[in-house]
Design an enzyme around this catalytic site. Structure first.
Site, PDB file in Angstrom:
ATOM      1  N   HIS A 298      38.681  42.628  43.416  1.00 32.09           N
ATOM      2  CA  HIS A 298      37.296  43.054  43.654  1.00 32.09           C
ATOM      3  C   HIS A 298      37.115  43.427  45.134  1.00 32.09           C
ATOM      4  CE1 HIS A 298      36.169  40.067  40.238  1.00 32.09           C
ATOM      5  NE2 HIS A 298      35.985  41.264  39.748  1.00 32.09           N
TER       6      HIS A 298
ATOM      7  N   LYS B  76      29.206  37.052  28.719  1.00 33.32           N
ATOM      8  CA  LYS B  76      30.194  36.108  29.274  1.00 33.32           C
ATOM      9  C   LYS B  76      29.562  34.778  29.659  1.00 33.32           C
ATOM     10  CE  LYS B  76      33.071  39.555  31.615  1.00 33.32           C
ATOM     11  NZ  LYS B  76      33.423  40.079  32.930  1.00 33.32           N
TER      12      LYS B  76
ATOM     13  N   ARG C 200      41.694  48.927  36.111  1.00 33.66           N
ATOM     14  CA  ARG C 200      43.049  48.371  36.155  1.00 33.66           C
ATOM     15  C   ARG C 200      43.877  49.071  35.093  1.00 33.66           C
ATOM     16  NH1 ARG C 200      40.418  42.563  35.848  1.00 33.66           N
ATOM     17  NH2 ARG C 200      39.017  43.937  34.764  1.00 33.66           N
TER      18      ARG C 200
ATOM     19  N   SER D 207      39.464  37.788  37.087  1.00 32.88           N
ATOM     20  CA  SER D 207      38.828  36.490  37.331  1.00 32.88           C
ATOM     21  C   SER D 207      39.282  35.481  36.280  1.00 32.88           C
ATOM     22  CB  SER D 207      37.307  36.621  37.277  1.00 32.88           C
ATOM     23  OG  SER D 207      36.865  37.518  38.244  1.00 32.88           O
TER      24      SER D 207
HETATM   25  P1  ADP Z   1      36.518  40.753  35.333  1.00 33.36           P
HETATM   26  O1  ADP Z   1      35.749  39.577  34.779  1.00 33.36           O
HETATM   27  O2  ADP Z   1      37.113  41.667  34.300  1.00 33.36           O
HETATM   28  O3  ADP Z   1      37.490  40.404  36.411  1.00 33.36           O
HETATM   29  P2  ADP Z   1      34.074  41.822  36.629  1.00 33.36           P
HETATM   30  O4  ADP Z   1      32.974  42.050  35.658  1.00 33.36           O
HETATM   31  O5  ADP Z   1      33.872  40.757  37.618  1.00 33.36           O
HETATM   32  O6  ADP Z   1      35.453  41.663  35.918  1.00 33.36           O
HETATM   33  O7  ADP Z   1      34.486  43.163  37.347  1.00 33.36           O
HETATM   34  C1  ADP Z   1      33.645  43.997  38.067  1.00 33.36           C
HETATM   35  C2  ADP Z   1      34.321  45.308  38.305  1.00 33.36           C
HETATM   36  O8  ADP Z   1      35.526  45.105  39.062  1.00 33.36           O
HETATM   37  C3  ADP Z   1      34.758  46.072  37.057  1.00 33.36           C
HETATM   38  O9  ADP Z   1      34.562  47.466  37.308  1.00 33.36           O
HETATM   39  C4  ADP Z   1      36.232  45.752  36.944  1.00 33.36           C
HETATM   40  O10 ADP Z   1      36.940  46.756  36.258  1.00 33.36           O
HETATM   41  C5  ADP Z   1      36.623  45.704  38.405  1.00 33.36           C
HETATM   42  N1  ADP Z   1      37.818  44.909  38.672  1.00 33.36           N
HETATM   43  C6  ADP Z   1      38.031  43.623  38.334  1.00 33.36           C
HETATM   44  N2  ADP Z   1      39.256  43.208  38.766  1.00 33.36           N
HETATM   45  C7  ADP Z   1      39.822  44.285  39.382  1.00 33.36           C
HETATM   46  C8  ADP Z   1      41.094  44.522  40.005  1.00 33.36           C
HETATM   47  N3  ADP Z   1      42.036  43.570  40.057  1.00 33.36           N
HETATM   48  N4  ADP Z   1      41.316  45.760  40.535  1.00 33.36           N
HETATM   49  C9  ADP Z   1      40.360  46.709  40.436  1.00 33.36           C
HETATM   50  N5  ADP Z   1      39.165  46.563  39.846  1.00 33.36           N
HETATM   51  C10 ADP Z   1      38.891  45.367  39.325  1.00 33.36           C
END
Ligand code: ADP
Length: 164
Positions: free
Chosen positions: A16, A40, A89, A127
């Site tokens: 992130h 979630k 990703r 996460s």
């Molecule tokens: P998650 O629970 O899937 O980790 P979030 O809802 O917190 O995701 O993610 C917010 C945004 O960050 C989404 O657009 C998700 O695709 C992106 N994201 C999450 N992890 C990564 C990563 N490792 N690299 C790039 N983008 C990411």
């Protein structure tokens, strides 16, 4: 142009943070917004997630950390934002993000969604995986900022105390 980067950030990972740093360079102002309206079940409260992100981005002047529980397009309108930033990703992200981008386009045609490819080293970082590894006592040092690492282990300890 101002942009918004929405997510659940439960908790913030280096994946992130990489997207935040790159997006902050590309846009005049970036709102990182913790959304609380997903299906979630989150480990951290919205306030805790905001605190972790704020600690990690304190050196980036054009980033504001915020939360919302309504529609993303309404948030964007309220803040005068023109772009939604999403991180991609693997192919597995694509299907969901594609649907969301088309729905947001229908709700607010003037709003554009920009997708940023993950950096290679964060390709498999999520996460949920971080939480799983930490729950078994695994090392998450390179996967999350140091303050998140400490908070996550504390939270898991708290939770395991609750279960007894
Ligand atoms: P998650 O629970 O899937 O980790 P979030 O809802 O917190 O995701 O993610 C917010 C945004 O960050 C989404 O657009 C998700 O695709 C992106 N994201 C999450 N992890 C990564 C990563 N490792 N690299 C790039 N983008 C990411």
């Amino acid at each position: 142009m101002k942009a918004v980067y929405p997510g659940s950030f439960d908790p913030l990972t280096n994946g992130h943070l990489d997207i935040i740093r790159r997006a902050a360079k590309s846009f005049e102002h970036l709102f990182v917004v913790v959304f609380d309206n997903s299906a979630k079940k989150c480990l951290f409260s919205v306030e805790e997630r905001i605190a972790m992100i704020s600690e990690a981005v304190s050196d980036i002047p054009n980033v504001t950390v915020d939360s919302s529980s309504g529609l993303l397009v309404e948030y964007a309108k309220k803040r005068g934002v023109g772009v939604i930033v999403k991180g991609l990703r693997a192919v597995s992200d694509f299907d969901y993000e594609f649907k969301m981008a088309l729905m947001n386009k229908k709700l607010a045609p003037e709003l554009e969604t920009f997708f940023m490819m993950t950096s290679l080293k964060y390709l498999y970082l999520s996460s949920s995986l971080v939480k799983e590894v930490a729950s078994y006592g695994g090392c998450i040092r390179d996967l999350v900022p140091p303050t998140v690492e400490a908070r996550l282990f504390n939270k898991l300890k708290e939770k395991s105390g609750d279960d007894i």
